[in-house]
Design a protein around this motif. Structure first.
Motif, PDB file in Angstrom:
ATOM      1  N   UNK A  75       0.086  -1.153   0.313  1.00  0.00           N
ATOM      2  CA  UNK A  75       0.411   0.304  -0.092  1.00  0.00           C
ATOM      3  C   UNK A  75       0.673   1.203   0.254  1.00  0.00           C
ATOM      4  N   UNK A  76       1.322   1.117   0.664  1.00  0.00           N
ATOM      5  CA  UNK A  76       2.541   2.478   0.672  1.00  0.00           C
ATOM      6  C   UNK A  76       3.435   2.737  -0.366  1.00  0.00           C
ATOM      7  N   UNK A  77       3.950   1.837  -1.239  1.00  0.00           N
ATOM      8  CA  UNK A  77       4.149   1.708  -2.950  1.00  0.00           C
ATOM      9  C   UNK A  77       3.076   2.587  -3.777  1.00  0.00           C
ATOM     10  N   UNK A  78       2.294   1.368  -3.565  1.00  0.00           N
ATOM     11  CA  UNK A  78       1.097   2.647  -4.058  1.00  0.00           C
ATOM     12  C   UNK A  78       0.725   4.062  -3.914  1.00  0.00           C
ATOM     13  N   UNK A  79       0.964   4.240  -2.632  1.00  0.00           N
ATOM     14  CA  UNK A  79       1.099   5.678  -2.668  1.00  0.00           C
ATOM     15  C   UNK A  79       2.571   6.569  -4.116  1.00  0.00           C
ATOM     16  N   UNK A  80       3.624   6.331  -3.122  1.00  0.00           N
ATOM     17  CA  UNK A  80       4.597   6.701  -4.422  1.00  0.00           C
ATOM     18  C   UNK A  80       4.162   6.475  -5.667  1.00  0.00           C
ATOM     19  N   UNK A  81       4.065   5.278  -6.319  1.00  0.00           N
ATOM     20  CA  UNK A  81       3.651   5.295  -7.803  1.00  0.00           C
ATOM     21  C   UNK A  81       2.096   6.148  -8.177  1.00  0.00           C
ATOM     22  N   UNK A  82       1.600   6.209  -7.122  1.00  0.00           N
ATOM     23  CA  UNK A  82       0.680   7.137  -7.603  1.00  0.00           C
ATOM     24  C   UNK A  82       0.951   8.564  -8.102  1.00  0.00           C
ATOM     25  N   UNK A  83       1.660   8.983  -6.738  1.00  0.00           N
ATOM     26  CA  UNK A  83       2.317   9.904  -6.612  1.00  0.00           C
ATOM     27  C   UNK A  83       3.523  10.684  -8.059  1.00  0.00           C
ATOM     28  N   UNK A  84       4.382   9.578  -7.978  1.00  0.00           N
ATOM     29  CA  UNK A  84       4.546   9.407  -9.561  1.00  0.00           C
ATOM     30  C   UNK A  84       4.146   9.961 -10.866  1.00  0.00           C
ATOM     31  N   UNK A  85       2.742   9.021 -11.361  1.00  0.00           N
ATOM     32  CA  UNK A  85       1.795   8.855 -11.808  1.00  0.00           C
ATOM     33  C   UNK A  85       1.536  10.838 -12.499  1.00  0.00           C
ATOM     34  N   UNK A  86       0.929  11.039 -10.831  1.00  0.00           N
ATOM     35  CA  UNK A  86       0.731  12.158 -10.956  1.00  0.00           C
ATOM     36  C   UNK A  86       1.052  13.251 -11.503  1.00  0.00           C
ATOM     37  N   UNK A  88       4.294  12.808 -13.062  1.00  0.00           N
ATOM     38  CA  UNK A  88       4.754  12.141 -14.624  1.00  0.00           C
ATOM     39  C   UNK A  88       3.425  13.073 -15.879  1.00  0.00           C
ATOM     40  N   UNK A  89       2.345  13.514 -14.996  1.00  0.00           N
ATOM     41  CA  UNK A  89       1.240  13.916 -16.195  1.00  0.00           C
ATOM     42  C   UNK A  89       1.389  15.022 -15.966  1.00  0.00           C
ATOM     43  N   UNK A  90       1.856  15.805 -14.551  1.00  0.00           N
ATOM     44  CA  UNK A  90       1.628  17.634 -15.134  1.00  0.00           C
ATOM     45  C   UNK A  90       3.167  18.230 -15.045  1.00  0.00           C
TER      46      UNK A  90
END
Length: 134
Positions: A75-86, A88-90
């Motif tokens: 779950x902790x890694x998922x949070x960082x993956x989502x933060x990275x995707x966000x 990267x998108x901006x």
């Protein structure tokens, strides 16, 4: 799941977090890493990534079922993956590379790296979850 694989996966995750932060932040002196994402990658945020690395290293010594700990790590890694995707998108990696090579490399690899370890932790969780039901 083989306990040796779990141990070495945890050691790899811990050392990656600690050495990656120290290398790419140049021991917390590279403000380009901070400036690119001042909330997630502030020096406090980078320090907390290293603390998670210490948690992974500590977990490598657990020889019994660590199903829920692995779930928390996933779950902790998922949070960082989502933060990275966000992020990267901006943002532009090219402009970050122009600002600083180390920051560019850091932002290029941290998302895929965290995705890889998220999948590993999810695999540990799932394998220990199904083992307990057998």
């Amino acid at each position: 799941m083989n306990q040796t694989i779990i141990k070495y996966g945890l050691l790899a995750a811990g050392m990656t977090n600690i050495s990656g932060v120290l290398l790419f932040s140049q021991a917390f002196s590279n403000v380009a890493v901070n400036n690119a994402d001042p909330v997630v990658m502030s020096n406090f945020g980078l320090f907390m990534i290293m603390v998670w690395g210490l948690a992974y290293l500590g977990a490598a010594t657990i020889s019994s079922n660590m199903k829920w700990l692995a779930g928390a790590f996933a779950l902790e890694k998922l949070v960082y993956v989502v933060a990275w995707v966000i992020w990267m998108s901006g943002n532009s990696l090219a402009s970050l590379y122009e600002t600083d090579l180390f920051a560019g490399i850091f932002y290029t690899i941290y998302g895929p790296n965290d995705l890889l370890f998220m999948l590993f932790f999810a695999w540990v969780f799932y394998s220990q979850h199904t083992k307990g039901r057998s």
